[in-house]
Design a protein around this motif. Structure first.
Motif, PDB file in Angstrom:
ATOM      1  N   GLU A  93      24.626  51.509  23.938  1.00 54.61           N
ATOM      2  CA  GLU A  93      22.780  52.241  24.018  1.00 54.61           C
ATOM      3  C   GLU A  93      21.848  52.375  22.687  1.00 54.61           C
ATOM      4  O   GLU A  93      22.728  52.513  21.471  1.00 54.61           O
TER       5      GLU A  93
ATOM      6  N   GLU B 221      19.546  54.435  21.209  1.00 55.24           N
ATOM      7  CA  GLU B 221      18.784  56.494  21.397  1.00 55.24           C
ATOM      8  C   GLU B 221      17.041  56.079  21.076  1.00 55.24           C
ATOM      9  O   GLU B 221      16.700  56.383  19.736  1.00 55.24           O
TER      10      GLU B 221
ATOM     11  N   TYR C  54      19.730  61.648  27.327  1.00 57.13           N
ATOM     12  CA  TYR C  54      20.554  60.239  27.515  1.00 57.13           C
ATOM     13  C   TYR C  54      19.611  59.730  28.503  1.00 57.13           C
ATOM     14  O   TYR C  54      19.565  58.138  28.777  1.00 57.13           O
TER      15      TYR C  54
ATOM     16  N   ALA D 195      17.194  56.606  28.008  1.00 54.88           N
ATOM     17  CA  ALA D 195      17.474  55.678  27.563  1.00 54.88           C
ATOM     18  C   ALA D 195      17.436  54.297  27.478  1.00 54.88           C
ATOM     19  O   ALA D 195      18.346  53.926  28.485  1.00 54.88           O
TER      20      ALA D 195
ATOM     21  N   TYR E  34      19.032  50.548  26.957  1.00 49.58           N
ATOM     22  CA  TYR E  34      20.320  49.738  26.346  1.00 49.58           C
ATOM     23  C   TYR E  34      19.759  48.853  26.422  1.00 49.58           C
ATOM     24  O   TYR E  34      19.133  47.191  27.280  1.00 49.58           O
TER      25      TYR E  34
END
Length: 272
Positions: free
Chosen positions: A246, A248, A254, A257, A259
């Motif tokens: 992840e 941020e 989230y 978010a 990745y």
């Protein structure tokens, strides 16, 4: 040369305040050479100036006035050295803490700016990554995301793990077959450590150094293009390890978010 200097003259010459000289007198570090019994005026002699100067520089080195008073009473270098060595040890430890804090700040700056440095023109890209260390907990098919996070939070807060040096980047170890079917199916949820633990911990795992094939996606939305994965690995074995890390870009939400999917393949590492 004058025999005596008023408290005001002494303070001005030595760069201190009259209140400071009165405090030295009160705690017994330095008594005025003469006090006028009628006016209460305080006078200092020239040979006391070096004591005031010494108190100043010892304070600048971090020593407390109570310790300085005892050192001056002893009047020997032998009485001073242990205090300086103790302050050196304390200052060196503080320096190490500051250096570690600087490294942590640099790490978090890199973390929050990392995705902006990745070239979006390449959907799949290679990264050579160092050995990394994590604390992980299992994920179950019936888990919601909150269940995984609570499980990891409990592990981190346990008496065995709470003291470890964490870095706040979370990630998942993914099922390889589900990754290639565009399904988000984590088998482990983890957080980074700064370094390897000093003792064996069942929750600890080392992520291998080597070449990783990577791409970016909003992994929780399960919409990545599996065609690219199948094409890339058509002539080689599928990766042995797939991570979803992840990054941020929002400090509150989230779900959206970004990745980075990192796929480790020893075969790919050996070829490059």
């Amino acid at each position: 040369m004058k025999s005596y200097y008023t408290i005001g003259e002494t303070a001005k010459l030595l760069g201190v305040t009259t209140q400071t000289l009165r405090h030295y007198e009160k705690i017994g570090i330095l008594q005025p050479r003469k006090i006028d019994s009628h006016t209460g005026y305080r006078y200092y002699s020239f040979d006391q100036f070096h004591i005031i100067d010494r108190v100043k520089y010892l304070q600048g080195l971090g020593l407390h006035l109570t310790d300085i008073g005892q050192i001056i009473k002893k009047g020997t270098v032998a009485g001073l050295l242990p205090a300086l060595e103790k302050e050196w040890q304390k200052s060196y430890q503080e320096l190490e803490q500051i250096q570690n804090r600087i490294k942590d700040i640099e790490w978090y700056i890199e973390y929050f700016t990392y995705l902006s440095k990745i070239d979006d023109s390449s959907i799949l890209y290679h990264l050579h990554l160092p050995e990394r260390h994590i604390i992980q907990v299992p994920c179950y098919d019936t888990d919601a995301l909150a269940d995984m996070e609570i499980r990891l939070a409990k592990a981190k807060g346990s008496s065995r793990l709470h003291h470890l040096p964490y870095r706040r980047q979370y990630g998942y170890i993914l099922s390889i077959s589900d990754l290639f079917a565009s399904r988000f199916h984590p088998t482990q949820y983890f957080i980074y450590l700064k370094h390897r633990p000093d003792q064996y911990l069942p929750e600890y795992k080392k992520l291998p150094a080597g070449e990783y094939i990577c791409f970016r996606t909003q992994v929780l939305k399960e919409h990545w293009d599996t065609t690219l994965l199948h094409n890339f690995f058509s002539d080689m074995n599928r990766p042995e390890l797939a991570l979803a890390l992840e990054f941020e870009d929002n400090l509150v939400e989230y779900q959206d978010a970004q990745y980075e999917i990192q796929m480790y393949s020893p075969e790919q590492t050996q070829t490059l």
